[in-house]
Design an enzyme around this catalytic site. Structure first.
Site, PDB file in Angstrom:
ATOM      1  N   THR A 101       0.922  -1.255   0.123  1.00  0.00           N
ATOM      2  CA  THR A 101      -0.081  -0.190  -0.002  1.00  0.00           C
ATOM      3  C   THR A 101       0.776   1.214   0.037  1.00  0.00           C
ATOM      4  OG1 THR A 101      -1.768   1.211   1.158  1.00  0.00           O
ATOM      5  CG2 THR A 101       0.014  -0.081   2.558  1.00  0.00           C
ATOM      6  N   ASN A 102       0.289   2.387  -0.583  1.00  0.00           N
ATOM      7  CA  ASN A 102       1.085   3.549  -0.520  1.00  0.00           C
ATOM      8  C   ASN A 102       0.145   4.484   0.658  1.00  0.00           C
ATOM      9  OD1 ASN A 102       3.029   3.386  -2.492  1.00  0.00           O
ATOM     10  ND2 ASN A 102       1.409   3.144  -3.823  1.00  0.00           N
ATOM     11  N   GLN A 134      -0.346   5.489   4.389  1.00  0.00           N
ATOM     12  CA  GLN A 134       0.382   5.401   5.587  1.00  0.00           C
ATOM     13  C   GLN A 134      -0.686   5.056   6.803  1.00  0.00           C
ATOM     14  OE1 GLN A 134       3.465   4.700   6.107  1.00  0.00           O
ATOM     15  NE2 GLN A 134       3.341   4.669   8.347  1.00  0.00           N
ATOM     16  N   HIS A 135      -1.858   5.785   6.595  1.00  0.00           N
ATOM     17  CA  HIS A 135      -3.026   5.544   7.314  1.00  0.00           C
ATOM     18  C   HIS A 135      -3.286   3.985   7.679  1.00  0.00           C
ATOM     19  CE1 HIS A 135      -3.770  10.043   7.808  1.00  0.00           C
ATOM     20  NE2 HIS A 135      -3.507   9.890   6.415  1.00  0.00           N
ATOM     21  N   ASP A 153      -7.787  -3.582  -0.363  1.00  0.00           N
ATOM     22  CA  ASP A 153      -8.803  -2.498  -1.321  1.00  0.00           C
ATOM     23  C   ASP A 153      -9.938  -2.317  -0.745  1.00  0.00           C
ATOM     24  OD1 ASP A 153      -8.395  -1.090  -3.796  1.00  0.00           O
ATOM     25  OD2 ASP A 153     -10.155  -2.140  -4.392  1.00  0.00           O
ATOM     26  N   THR A 154     -10.227  -1.073  -0.638  1.00  0.00           N
ATOM     27  CA  THR A 154     -11.569  -0.679   0.052  1.00  0.00           C
ATOM     28  C   THR A 154     -12.462   0.444  -0.672  1.00  0.00           C
ATOM     29  OG1 THR A 154     -10.397  -0.533   2.256  1.00  0.00           O
ATOM     30  CG2 THR A 154     -12.403   0.801   1.949  1.00  0.00           C
ATOM     31  N   GLY A 189      -9.145   9.937   4.436  1.00  0.00           N
ATOM     32  CA  GLY A 189     -10.095   9.569   3.039  1.00  0.00           C
ATOM     33  C   GLY A 189     -11.760  10.274   3.481  1.00  0.00           C
ATOM     34  N   ASP A 218     -13.605   9.424   5.831  1.00  0.00           N
ATOM     35  CA  ASP A 218     -13.939   9.307   7.426  1.00  0.00           C
ATOM     36  C   ASP A 218     -14.929  10.609   7.755  1.00  0.00           C
ATOM     37  OD1 ASP A 218     -12.881   7.001   7.897  1.00  0.00           O
ATOM     38  OD2 ASP A 218     -11.091   7.349   8.556  1.00  0.00           O
ATOM     39  N   HIS A 274     -14.710  -1.724   8.651  1.00  0.00           N
ATOM     40  CA  HIS A 274     -14.331  -2.504   7.468  1.00  0.00           C
ATOM     41  C   HIS A 274     -13.020  -2.963   7.809  1.00  0.00           C
ATOM     42  CE1 HIS A 274     -13.348   1.566   7.062  1.00  0.00           C
ATOM     43  NE2 HIS A 274     -12.754   1.501   5.928  1.00  0.00           N
TER      44      HIS A 274
HETATM   45  P1  ITT Z   1      -3.643   2.080  -1.639  1.00  0.00           P
HETATM   46  O1  ITT Z   1      -4.218   1.539  -2.858  1.00  0.00           O
HETATM   47  O2  ITT Z   1      -2.297   2.348  -2.044  1.00  0.00           O
HETATM   48  O3  ITT Z   1      -3.658   0.637  -0.625  1.00  0.00           O
HETATM   49  P2  ITT Z   1      -5.517   4.041  -1.454  1.00  0.00           P
HETATM   50  O4  ITT Z   1      -5.720   5.134  -0.370  1.00  0.00           O
HETATM   51  O5  ITT Z   1      -5.503   4.298  -2.815  1.00  0.00           O
HETATM   52  O6  ITT Z   1      -4.189   3.208  -1.148  1.00  0.00           O
HETATM   53  P3  ITT Z   1      -7.792   2.323  -1.797  1.00  0.00           P
HETATM   54  O7  ITT Z   1      -7.697   2.119  -3.234  1.00  0.00           O
HETATM   55  O8  ITT Z   1      -8.148   1.103  -1.160  1.00  0.00           O
HETATM   56  O9  ITT Z   1      -6.606   2.901  -1.032  1.00  0.00           O
HETATM   57  O10 ITT Z   1      -8.951   3.391  -1.512  1.00  0.00           O
HETATM   58  C1  ITT Z   1     -10.049   3.683  -1.914  1.00  0.00           C
HETATM   59  C2  ITT Z   1     -10.593   5.041  -1.280  1.00  0.00           C
HETATM   60  O11 ITT Z   1     -11.236   4.894  -0.415  1.00  0.00           O
HETATM   61  C3  ITT Z   1      -9.457   6.235  -1.096  1.00  0.00           C
HETATM   62  O12 ITT Z   1     -10.139   7.370  -1.406  1.00  0.00           O
HETATM   63  C4  ITT Z   1      -9.470   6.156   0.450  1.00  0.00           C
HETATM   64  O13 ITT Z   1      -8.933   7.552   1.139  1.00  0.00           O
HETATM   65  C5  ITT Z   1     -10.808   5.695   0.901  1.00  0.00           C
HETATM   66  N1  ITT Z   1     -10.700   4.969   2.067  1.00  0.00           N
HETATM   67  C6  ITT Z   1      -9.998   3.634   1.950  1.00  0.00           C
HETATM   68  N2  ITT Z   1     -10.078   3.437   3.584  1.00  0.00           N
HETATM   69  C7  ITT Z   1     -10.919   4.225   4.154  1.00  0.00           C
HETATM   70  C8  ITT Z   1     -11.074   4.303   5.484  1.00  0.00           C
HETATM   71  O14 ITT Z   1     -11.112   3.533   6.390  1.00  0.00           O
HETATM   72  N3  ITT Z   1     -11.733   5.511   5.950  1.00  0.00           N
HETATM   73  C9  ITT Z   1     -12.226   6.516   4.786  1.00  0.00           C
HETATM   74  N4  ITT Z   1     -11.891   6.543   3.770  1.00  0.00           N
HETATM   75  C10 ITT Z   1     -11.154   5.251   3.546  1.00  0.00           C
END
Ligand code: ITT
Length: 197
Positions: A8-9, A11-12, A69-70, A150, A152, A177
């Protein structure tokens, strides 16, 4: 102790996951591996992207690793932004612009139900395993709180009167999640290392 590289890139994410795996597993970051690549994620499912991110690292370094991936899935928008959450308002991956777009799309909407969904892809000893975590909640009408990252500030989990950005990392991790997916990862790794002994 297990040693895993987190593909992942963000840091959170590293901080949240590290705090849940303490004592069981040492996590290494991409930076420690000297990997500065922009790891591709061009699938149209969370599962596909999670798998792509962990396989990228495994193919390059052959290490045990995992990725997350979220997506934020909003009911009234048919599951949008979902797998496109990071780039919802454009390639800049700007959280402020993403939240502004979502709030604007939901302007006046009475159904504000949403959920975060995380898929973790673990590759250990060359085998892949997937873990899912979901938290239900709703999208607030404006931002609240400064913590987290993100989306949040605009997501309020079910049963709470505060947004994720108003919770401590420990409070968020207990119900989120990612926290739930990591609990499954934790149980798997514990069992796996016992069987290997
Ligand atoms: P990596 O792919 O490098 O892991 P990313 O920030 O791009 O980092 P994702 O593609 O999984 O990660 O994230 C999709 C979006 O959802 C991205 O805009 C995040 O900021 C947001 N996100 C992911 N997890 C979150 C959380 O726990 N709370 C709030 N927003 C979140």
């Amino acid at each position: 102790m297990n040693e895993l590289v987190f593909s992942t890139n963000n840091q959170h994410k590293v901080e949240e996951v590290q705090s849940k795996l303490q004592g069981l597993c040492k996590i290494h970051t991409l930076a420690e591996y000297g990997c500065t690549d922009d790891i591709p994620e061009d699938h149209d499912t969370l599962e596909g992207n999670a798998s792509q991110k962990s396989h990228y690292l495994f193919d390059k370094y052959g290490c045990d690793c995992f990725s997350d991936d979220t997506g934020l899935e909003v009911e009234a928008l048919g599951g949008e932004p979902g797998v496109y959450s990071a780039r919802y308002a454009g390639e800049a991956k700007d959280p402020e612009a993403n939240m502004a777009k979502l709030l604007q799309k939901l302007n006046g909407a009475s159904n504000r139900k949403a959920r975060f969904r995380t898929v973790i892809s673990l590759i250990i000893d060359g085998e892949e395993h997937l873990f899912e975590g979901i938290v239900n909640g709703k999208i607030l009408t404006e931002k609240h709180g400064e913590k987290g990252f993100g989306y949040d500030p605009i997501f309020q989990p079910e049963g709470y009167d505060r947004s994720f950005a108003e919770l401590t990392m420990e409070e968020k991790n207990a119900i989120s999640h990612r926290g739930r997916a990591v609990e499954k990862l934790y149980a798997f790794l514990k069992d796996y290392s016992q069987k290997k002994q």
